[in-house]
Design an enzyme around this catalytic site. Structure first.
Site, PDB file in Angstrom:
ATOM      1  N   ARG A  52       0.883  -1.167   0.000  1.00  0.00           N
ATOM      2  CA  ARG A  52       0.000   0.000   0.000  1.00  0.00           C
ATOM      3  C   ARG A  52       0.925   1.223   0.000  1.00  0.00           C
ATOM      4  NH1 ARG A  52       2.444   1.821   3.642  1.00  0.00           N
ATOM      5  NH2 ARG A  52       0.883   3.426   3.841  1.00  0.00           N
ATOM      6  N   GLY A  53       0.294   2.395  -0.085  1.00  0.00           N
ATOM      7  CA  GLY A  53       1.092   3.600  -0.249  1.00  0.00           C
ATOM      8  C   GLY A  53       1.184   3.882  -1.732  1.00  0.00           C
ATOM      9  N   ALA A  54       0.889   5.133  -2.108  1.00  0.00           N
ATOM     10  CA  ALA A  54       0.707   5.450  -3.532  1.00  0.00           C
ATOM     11  C   ALA A  54       1.880   5.024  -4.425  1.00  0.00           C
ATOM     12  CB  ALA A  54       0.406   6.941  -3.682  1.00  0.00           C
ATOM     13  N   ARG A  89      -7.401  -0.420  -6.734  1.00  0.00           N
ATOM     14  CA  ARG A  89      -7.663   0.646  -5.747  1.00  0.00           C
ATOM     15  C   ARG A  89      -7.900   1.949  -6.511  1.00  0.00           C
ATOM     16  NH1 ARG A  89      -4.223   1.043  -0.392  1.00  0.00           N
ATOM     17  NH2 ARG A  89      -6.125   2.124   0.262  1.00  0.00           N
ATOM     18  N   GLN A 198      -2.170   2.360  10.143  1.00  0.00           N
ATOM     19  CA  GLN A 198      -0.875   2.370   9.440  1.00  0.00           C
ATOM     20  C   GLN A 198       0.193   3.153  10.216  1.00  0.00           C
ATOM     21  OE1 GLN A 198      -3.830   2.984   7.928  1.00  0.00           O
ATOM     22  NE2 GLN A 198      -3.797   2.458   5.759  1.00  0.00           N
ATOM     23  N   ASP A 239      -1.809  10.770  -1.584  1.00  0.00           N
ATOM     24  CA  ASP A 239      -2.172   9.720  -2.539  1.00  0.00           C
ATOM     25  C   ASP A 239      -2.533  10.305  -3.893  1.00  0.00           C
ATOM     26  OD1 ASP A 239      -2.389   7.074  -0.820  1.00  0.00           O
ATOM     27  OD2 ASP A 239      -2.982   8.796   0.374  1.00  0.00           O
ATOM     28  N   ASN A 249      -5.189  12.633   1.069  1.00  0.00           N
ATOM     29  CA  ASN A 249      -4.324  11.731   1.839  1.00  0.00           C
ATOM     30  C   ASN A 249      -5.203  10.914   2.789  1.00  0.00           C
ATOM     31  OD1 ASN A 249      -1.616  10.797   2.414  1.00  0.00           O
ATOM     32  ND2 ASN A 249      -1.774  11.811   4.405  1.00  0.00           N
ATOM     33  N   LYS A 250      -4.566  10.053   3.536  1.00  0.00           N
ATOM     34  CA  LYS A 250      -5.298   9.155   4.447  1.00  0.00           C
ATOM     35  C   LYS A 250      -6.276   9.927   5.315  1.00  0.00           C
ATOM     36  CE  LYS A 250      -5.073   5.609   4.540  1.00  0.00           C
ATOM     37  NZ  LYS A 250      -6.031   4.794   3.759  1.00  0.00           N
TER      38      LYS A 250
HETATM   39  O1  MRU Z   1      -4.459   3.232   2.256  1.00  0.00           O
HETATM   40  P1  MRU Z   1      -2.965   3.378   2.146  1.00  0.00           P
HETATM   41  O2  MRU Z   1      -2.232   2.823   3.314  1.00  0.00           O
HETATM   42  O3  MRU Z   1      -2.452   2.901   0.825  1.00  0.00           O
HETATM   43  O4  MRU Z   1      -2.766   4.950   2.156  1.00  0.00           O
HETATM   44  C1  MRU Z   1      -1.482   5.517   2.134  1.00  0.00           C
HETATM   45  C2  MRU Z   1      -1.491   6.898   2.603  1.00  0.00           C
HETATM   46  O5  MRU Z   1      -2.493   7.572   2.640  1.00  0.00           O
HETATM   47  C3  MRU Z   1      -0.205   7.468   3.025  1.00  0.00           C
HETATM   48  O6  MRU Z   1      -0.388   8.199   4.167  1.00  0.00           O
HETATM   49  C4  MRU Z   1       0.439   8.356   2.097  1.00  0.00           C
HETATM   50  O7  MRU Z   1       0.666   9.580   2.557  1.00  0.00           O
HETATM   51  C5  MRU Z   1       0.399   8.286   0.699  1.00  0.00           C
HETATM   52  S1  MRU Z   1       1.620   7.162   0.160  1.00  0.00           S
HETATM   53  C6  MRU Z   1       3.164   7.867   0.453  1.00  0.00           C
END
Ligand code: MRU
Length: 356
Positions: A52-54, A89, A198, A239, A249-250
């Site tokens: 996970r993570g963009a 996703r 996370q 993201d 973002n998250k």
């Molecule tokens: O749902 P995820 O764990 O894939 O989301 C990731 C995020 O939102 C991270 O916080 C992030 O800032 C982006 S990836 C560097």
């Protein structure tokens, strides 16, 4: 450099032609590597959040597309697999971006040339990600160094934007690793990041392994810590960031940005340029992933014997909603830290030529 510089989130072994990932759903309790051997494996790894993570989602998908082309290099398969991977996703734009990089490089080639070129492209994206994150770390370090503090610099982060979300370094954590290497005294407030945690499960694990002092806090305590003056800067990843500088973002990021604004705390977003979606006019246009409500209503952990259990938190029949990301309006963002330098979160700044 993170202390574990032998660790990275995705390995490519040319000798065995295999992609290996850390199964992040098992962290922080178990560090397990898995091979991805089929399109189903690649799709499952992304949709189940083993990766996970963009940036990491994008690179994994690029390797998945290359893997599928080695079985069937036809244009029909290229399009079918691209669409299948893209559907895993919805929010992180790096997925679409990385697949597009591969498609653009291979579509016009002879079928017999496509798989090798796709693999070369995936490998290049992987290496470029490491270089981009290192540069984000350098630019971010300059900003951190300029924050006037006496003693330890207290940085708050959310979710995981470390090397687990990229290949190495990370985005938001890269400046922190660089600061540690430069001898700056730093301490990181890690917000737990409900519902998948996370922050607690991944960021705290990463920082501890690297020897960076950190403290996990409940998401809801972050505003109060800022009000007390215990936070010098908020540093998060993204993201997808829209053309006008709105940051996706998250979920929970927006509340931190509001609290930071109210308390005069700088709020920085660290991201590679590939996370900026210039085709997306504003945050309103970004698709926000809705995940299973069960993630809100239950939690996984170890009991006293070290055995893992998923336990229900709510009464049977409780309804829940689980939007996985939120939008922070550009006006709340102090700056966007990219591998090309630090940009204002505005349409005018992002419209600068890519290599400016
Ligand atoms: O749902 P995820 O764990 O894939 O989301 C990731 C995020 O939102 C991270 O916080 C992030 O800032 C982006 S990836 C560097």
């Amino acid at each position: 450099m993170p202390a574990d510089n032998d660790l990275c989130s995705l390995r490519w072994d040319p000798a065995s032609a295999t992609v290996t990932i850390i199964d992040q759903t098992l962290l922080p309790h178990t560090l397990r590597w898995c091979h991805l051997d089929s399109l189903e494996d690649f799709c499952h790894a992304i949709s189940s959040m083993q990766v996970r993570g963009a940036p990491l989602i994008g690179i994994t998908a690029a390797f998945g597309l290359a893997h599928a082309l080695a079985q069937d290099p036809s244009l029909e398969n290229l399009e079918r697999v691209r669409a299948t991977l893209l559907a895993t996703r919805p929010t992180a734009v790096n997925l679409q971006w990385a697949l597009q990089q591969v498609v653009a490089e291979v579509a016009s080639l002879q079928p017999g040339e496509r798989a090798a070129q796709a693999l070369a492209c995936a490998q290049r994206l992987r290496l470029e990600d490491v270089a981009s994150c290192a540069l984000i770390g350098d630019y971010g370090l300059q900003l951190l160094t300029d924050i006037p503090v006496t003693g330890t610099l207290n940085i708050m982060t959310h979710c995981n934007a470390g090397w687990l979300a990229t290949i190495q370094w990370g985005t938001a954590l890269a400046p922190i690793y660089k600061a540690q290497a430069a001898g700056l005294a730093v301490h990181v407030w890690v917000s737990e990041t409900r519902p998948r945690n996370q922050g607690m499960n991944l960021t705290a694990w990463e920082l501890q392994r690297a020897g960076v002092p950190c403290t996990v806090v409940a998401d809801n305590s972050c505003g109060e810590l800022m009000r007390r003056g215990e936070v010098d800067c908020v540093l998060v990843g993204s993201d997808r960031t829209a053309a006008n500088g709105d940051v996706c973002n998250k979920v929970g990021t927006y509340l931190k940005a509001l609290a930071a604004h109210d308390n005069g705390v700088p709020f920085y977003v660290a991201l590679p340029w590939s996370t900026i979606d210039l085709d997306c006019p504003s945050g309103l246009d970004i698709p926000i992933e809705e995940r299973d409500a069960a993630e809100v209503l239950s939690v996984y952990g170890l009991d006293a014997k070290g055995e893992g259990h998923q336990v229900n938190l709510a009464a049977a029949g409780t309804h829940a909603r689980n939007p996985a990301f939120d939008i922070t309006p550009a006006r709340l963002v102090s700056g966007l830290i990219t591998e090309r330098g630090v940009f204002a979160a505005s349409g005018a700044a992002l419209a600068r030529p890519p290599d400016a």
